[in-house]
Every structure is written in structure tokens, then in C-alpha cells.
Design a protein around this motif. Structure first.
Motif, short mmCIF file in Angstrom:
data_model
loop_
_atom_site.label_atom_id
_atom_site.label_comp_id
_atom_site.label_asym_id
_atom_site.label_seq_id
_atom_site.Cartn_x
_atom_site.Cartn_y
_atom_site.Cartn_z
N SER A 91 114.70 34.37 16.73
CA SER A 91 115.43 33.11 16.60
C SER A 91 114.47 31.94 16.58
N ARG A 92 114.98 30.77 16.26
CA ARG A 92 114.17 29.56 16.31
C ARG A 92 113.85 29.19 17.75
N SER A 93 112.71 28.50 17.94
CA SER A 93 112.33 28.10 19.29
C SER A 93 113.28 27.03 19.80
N LEU A 94 113.40 26.93 21.13
CA LEU A 94 114.26 25.92 21.73
C LEU A 94 113.80 24.51 21.38
N ILE A 95 112.49 24.33 21.25
CA ILE A 95 111.97 23.00 20.90
C ILE A 95 112.43 22.61 19.51
N ALA A 96 112.35 23.57 18.56
CA ALA A 96 112.78 23.27 17.19
C ALA A 96 114.25 22.90 17.14
N LEU A 97 115.05 23.52 17.97
CA LEU A 97 116.49 23.25 17.96
C LEU A 97 116.83 21.84 18.45
N GLN A 98 115.89 21.19 19.12
CA GLN A 98 116.11 19.81 19.60
C GLN A 98 115.65 18.77 18.58
N MET A 99 115.12 19.22 17.44
CA MET A 99 114.69 18.28 16.41
C MET A 99 115.91 17.76 15.66
N LEU A 100 115.75 16.61 15.00
CA LEU A 100 116.84 16.03 14.20
C LEU A 100 116.30 15.68 12.81
N PRO A 101 116.74 16.38 11.78
CA PRO A 101 117.67 17.51 11.83
C PRO A 101 116.98 18.78 12.33
N ALA A 102 117.74 19.69 12.92
CA ALA A 102 117.17 20.96 13.36
C ALA A 102 116.78 21.77 12.13
N PRO A 103 115.59 22.39 12.13
CA PRO A 103 115.18 23.20 10.98
C PRO A 103 116.17 24.34 10.75
N PRO A 104 116.52 24.62 9.50
CA PRO A 104 117.50 25.67 9.23
C PRO A 104 116.94 27.05 9.56
N TYR A 105 117.83 27.95 9.95
CA TYR A 105 117.46 29.36 10.16
C TYR A 105 117.38 30.00 8.77
N LEU A 106 116.17 30.16 8.26
CA LEU A 106 115.97 30.49 6.85
C LEU A 106 116.51 31.85 6.42
N PRO A 107 116.49 32.89 7.26
CA PRO A 107 117.08 34.14 6.77
C PRO A 107 118.51 33.99 6.27
N GLU A 108 119.22 32.99 6.77
CA GLU A 108 120.60 32.77 6.35
C GLU A 108 120.75 31.64 5.34
N LYS A 109 119.73 30.79 5.19
CA LYS A 109 119.86 29.59 4.38
C LYS A 109 118.99 29.57 3.12
N VAL A 110 117.96 30.43 3.06
CA VAL A 110 116.98 30.30 1.99
C VAL A 110 117.59 30.57 0.61
N GLU A 111 118.67 31.36 0.55
CA GLU A 111 119.29 31.66 -0.74
C GLU A 111 119.96 30.45 -1.37
N GLU A 112 120.11 29.37 -0.62
CA GLU A 112 120.73 28.17 -1.17
C GLU A 112 119.79 27.42 -2.11
N TRP A 113 118.52 27.84 -2.11
CA TRP A 113 117.52 27.16 -2.94
C TRP A 113 116.95 28.14 -3.97
N SER A 114 116.67 27.64 -5.16
CA SER A 114 116.04 28.45 -6.20
C SER A 114 114.53 28.51 -5.96
N PRO A 115 113.81 29.47 -6.56
CA PRO A 115 112.36 29.57 -6.34
C PRO A 115 111.59 28.30 -6.69
N ASP A 116 111.97 27.62 -7.77
CA ASP A 116 111.25 26.39 -8.13
C ASP A 116 111.49 25.30 -7.10
N GLU A 117 112.70 25.25 -6.53
CA GLU A 117 112.98 24.26 -5.49
C GLU A 117 112.25 24.60 -4.19
N LEU A 118 112.20 25.90 -3.86
CA LEU A 118 111.45 26.31 -2.67
C LEU A 118 109.99 25.95 -2.81
#
Length: 389
Positions: A91-118
Motif C-alpha cells: 500500500s501507499r505510505s501513511l505520509i503519502a496519504l497525507q499529501m494534497l492531492p494524495a498520490p493515486p494507487y497506480l495498480p488501480e488507476k494507471v489504466e486511465e492513462w494511455s502510454p503517451d500520456e504516462l
């Protein structure tokens, strides 16, 4: 018309003055703990998504199915990205979860972006977030390795991730830096050797895919100089510079001595179709050069099989062909740094075309230190076998 323009100008002045006074008052709460208003969150997300889509137009996506690329990307992700974005089984670190915006959990979110956008996001980072730009803007090849890994991330199991990211440290051998370490490291980088082993292995041979260069057999002087150049940013690398920059001079010396002290490391095996004409061309470039094109002989600095006369030059015998070829391409592109050695190599590689790069890289990959060039025996299906003279 003049009256309308004056009215608009007055309104802009009033709005601008009001905005300045509001910011000056300090009434707006900039605390990350306070979060964003819903409209603010929507506006920032809307602007970011459309900006990435527009800015990535024209990015050409290379093939991303090379396992060596995926391994490089996975290893960097493990050390530089996982704490913020998580990974399969982590999982993401507790420190990262306190950031604004919190970094996305990429295993679940990375498909929202195409390779050129990544690619654009990884290379350039994102304003108003904790996402940094790539440390070496010249190294698109490194960025694409991360993208190649991210493309496979959604379907990746925790076991596969550990194998890609950690190499031998994830396997049954489970060798730790503490077991191998012939020296103690200070608190600034307590796991320096462990970070090296993750990519280059405890025996200094990297990985069989050629994802990482072979370090065993190189001189102390060369390894020390390379780490120093990475640390100072003289040799661009978004993968190596963050690691090397954290090392003390003593750590660099001891790490160089560790890998230089490895003897009789396993050879680099090649299982591929080999054209004897290509190999002969590579041998000619290495031992004689191509004077008509201003290409000097590689052997004058790097030897074919013996240690270079100058210990600050790397030994190429037995190095992975893909690594040698990529370095030559970087010199041609002017992306290999600006040191005395890099300027020499940039001039030497300037007139090498892709065919010659691949030929000379293959020639050196088939060499072993203190041995002759192997004879090539082509069997019925064209697979290259090796037999030493």
C-alpha cells in the motif's frame, strides 16, 4: 464600444484587486489537512487531465514488450515510486496519504492513462502535486522503461512484481546486503549495497536479459568515476543519479572495490540468431575501426579481451550487447553527459550507424575477459551456439 471596454477593464481591476486582497488577508486555508473545496478539486482535475492530453500529442510510443525495459522500470519504481503510489501487495505510505492531492494507487488507476500520456507525466511531472519531473530530461529511454512497467502493472501479481523489481533478492536465494557486505555503511545510506544488488546482482552480472550492465571485472577506478559522475549529474540518469547522490565518497569507494573484486563471474550467455557477417563487421570496427568514416578502433581504449590501458575506461568484453548499443546511441544523441571521456566517445560514435552499433555491440558481448572470440556454430534452426577456442 469604448464604454463597454472601460466597464470590462474596471471589472477586471476590481476582481484582480479583490483576489490580491483575499490572498493578502491569509483567510484562505492552504493547509493540506483542510482539503479542497469540491469546485476547486474538480477544476484542478479537469485542467490537469486536459493539459496532459494536449501536451502528450505527438509523442511516439515505442514497443513496450521488452522484458529488460520492464525490469528497469520495475526496479526504479520499487526505489523511487512505490512509497507514494503503492504496488501489488504494497500500500501507499501513511505520509503519502497525507499529501494534497494524495498520490493515486497506480495498480488501480494507471489504466486511465494511455502510454503517451504516462510518458509525458513521468518525464515532466505535475505542478501542484508531489510528482517530480524526471531527473535526467535527456534520458527518454529510461522514462519509457518506467512506462513499459506501468503498462503491465494492473495485471501484475505481488510475486511477479517482486521478481521484476528486486531480482535475486526476491528469489529463494534471498541474499541480503548484510550477508555480503564487506564493510559498514554510515546512516546516510545504510542499504547502499542492497540497492546495487537489486539491479546488478551480488555477483555483478546484472540480469540475463541485459536490463542492467555487468559490473564484475571492471576496474575500481572506472566504477568509482562512474558513480561520481552519476552523483554530480555529469552522467545523466534519472535512475542512477538519485541513488549515487545519496552516497558518501567512502561508500562509493567501497562499492567500487566490492564489484571490482569479484573474479570469475559467470559469462553472459547469448541465445539468439547470429549472422557471422555481422559479427565479422563488429570485429573489424572493434579492432581496426573504419578510417574512411572517421571511426577509430574501440580496442585502442577498451581492448578486445584484456584490461584497458587506462583503468578509467570500461572493459567491454562480455558486457551485454543491448547495454553497449544503448550507450553508443546516447553518445550519438548527445545525451551521455559532458565530461572529457564523454566528449571523446561522442566523437568516436558520431558516424556509427545503427547496423554498425549492433554489430560491434554483439562482438563485444561474445567476448570473455582473457579469452579469445568464440567460434560460432549455427545449428539447423539458426540458434547461435558458442565454443571457445
Amino acid at each position: 464600444m469604448d464604454r463597454r471596454l472601460k466597464t470590462i477593464a474596471v471589472l477586471c481591476l476590481v476582481i484582480g484587486t479583490g483576489g490580491f486582497l483575499f490572498a493578502w488577508s491569509g483567510l484562505y486555508n492552504v493547509a493540506a489537512s483542510a482539503g479542497h473545496w469540491a469546485i476547486t478539486r474538480w477544476f484542478l482535475t479537469f485542467g490537469m487531465e486536459n493539459s496532459v492530453e494536449t501536451q502528450s500529442v505527438g509523442v511516439k510510443v515505442p514497443p513496450l514488450d521488452d522484458l529488460a525495459m520492464v525490469q528497469r522500470g520495475a526496479s526504479h519504481y520499487f526505489g523511487g515510486c512505490m512509497s507514494c503510489h503503492g504496488a501489488p501487495g504494497s500500500s501507499r505510505s501513511l505520509i503519502a496519504l497525507q499529501m494534497l492531492p494524495a498520490p493515486p494507487y497506480l495498480p488501480e488507476k494507471v489504466e486511465e492513462w494511455s502510454p503517451d500520456e504516462l510518458f509525458w507525466i513521468v518525464k515532466h511531472g505535475l505542478k501542484y502535486t508531489g510528482m517530480p519531473a524526471w531527473a535526467a530530461q535527456e534520458r527518454d529511454d529510461e522514462v519509457w522503461s518506467v512506462v513499459a512497467f506501468l503498462a503491465r502493472l494492473p495485471e501484475m501479481s505481488p510475486e511477479e512484481y517482486r521478481g521484476l523489481a528486486q531480482g535475486e533478492q526476491a528469489g529463494a536465494r534471498g541474499t541480503t546486503a548484510g550477508q555480503l557486505q564487506p564493510f559498514s555503511l554510515d546512516a546516510r545510506s545504510p542499504d547502499a549495497l542492497g540497492q546495487c544488488i537489486r539491479c546488478h546482482g551480488s555477483d555483478g552480472t546484472g540480469r540475463e536479459t541485459g536490463a542492467f550492465p555487468r559490473l564484475a571485472g571492471q576496474s575500481v577506478e572506472y566504477l568509482y568515476s562512474a558513480l561520481q559522475d552519476y552523483a554530480l549529474g555529469l552522467r545523466p540518469s534519472g535512475i542512477m543519479q538519485p541513488i549515487a547522490a545519496e552516497l558518501t565518497d567512502e561508500e562509493i569507494r567501497k562499492l567500487a572495490a566490492y564489484y571490482a573484486g569479484i573474479e570469475d563471474a559467470p559469462s553472459v550467455g547469448l541465445r539468439m540468431r547470429i549472422d557471422p557477417d555481422v559479427l565479422r563487421r563488429g570485429e573489424t570496427i572493434a579492432t581496426e575501426g573504419i578510417s574512411v568514416h572517421g571511426i577509430p578502433a574501440c580496442a585502442s581504449c577498451h581492448g578486445p579481451t584484456t584490461a584497458p590501458r587506462n583503468p578509467r575506461y570500461p572493459l567491454l568484453a562480455g558486457q551485454y550487447a543491448s547495454y553497449i548499443a544503448q550507450q553508443l546511441r546516447l553518445w550519438k544523441q548527445g545525451a551521455r553527459g559532458d565530461t572529457v571521456s564523454s566528449r571523446i566517445m561522442a566523437a568516436a560514435a558520431r558516424n556509427l550507424d545503427e547496423e554498425n552499433i549492433e554489430a560491434v555491440s554483439l562482438y563485444y558481448a561474445l567476448l570473455r575477459q582473457d579469452q579469445e572470440l568464440p567460434d560460432l556454430q549455427l545449428n539447423g534452426d539458426g540458434a547461435g551456439g558458442q565454443s571457445h577456442k
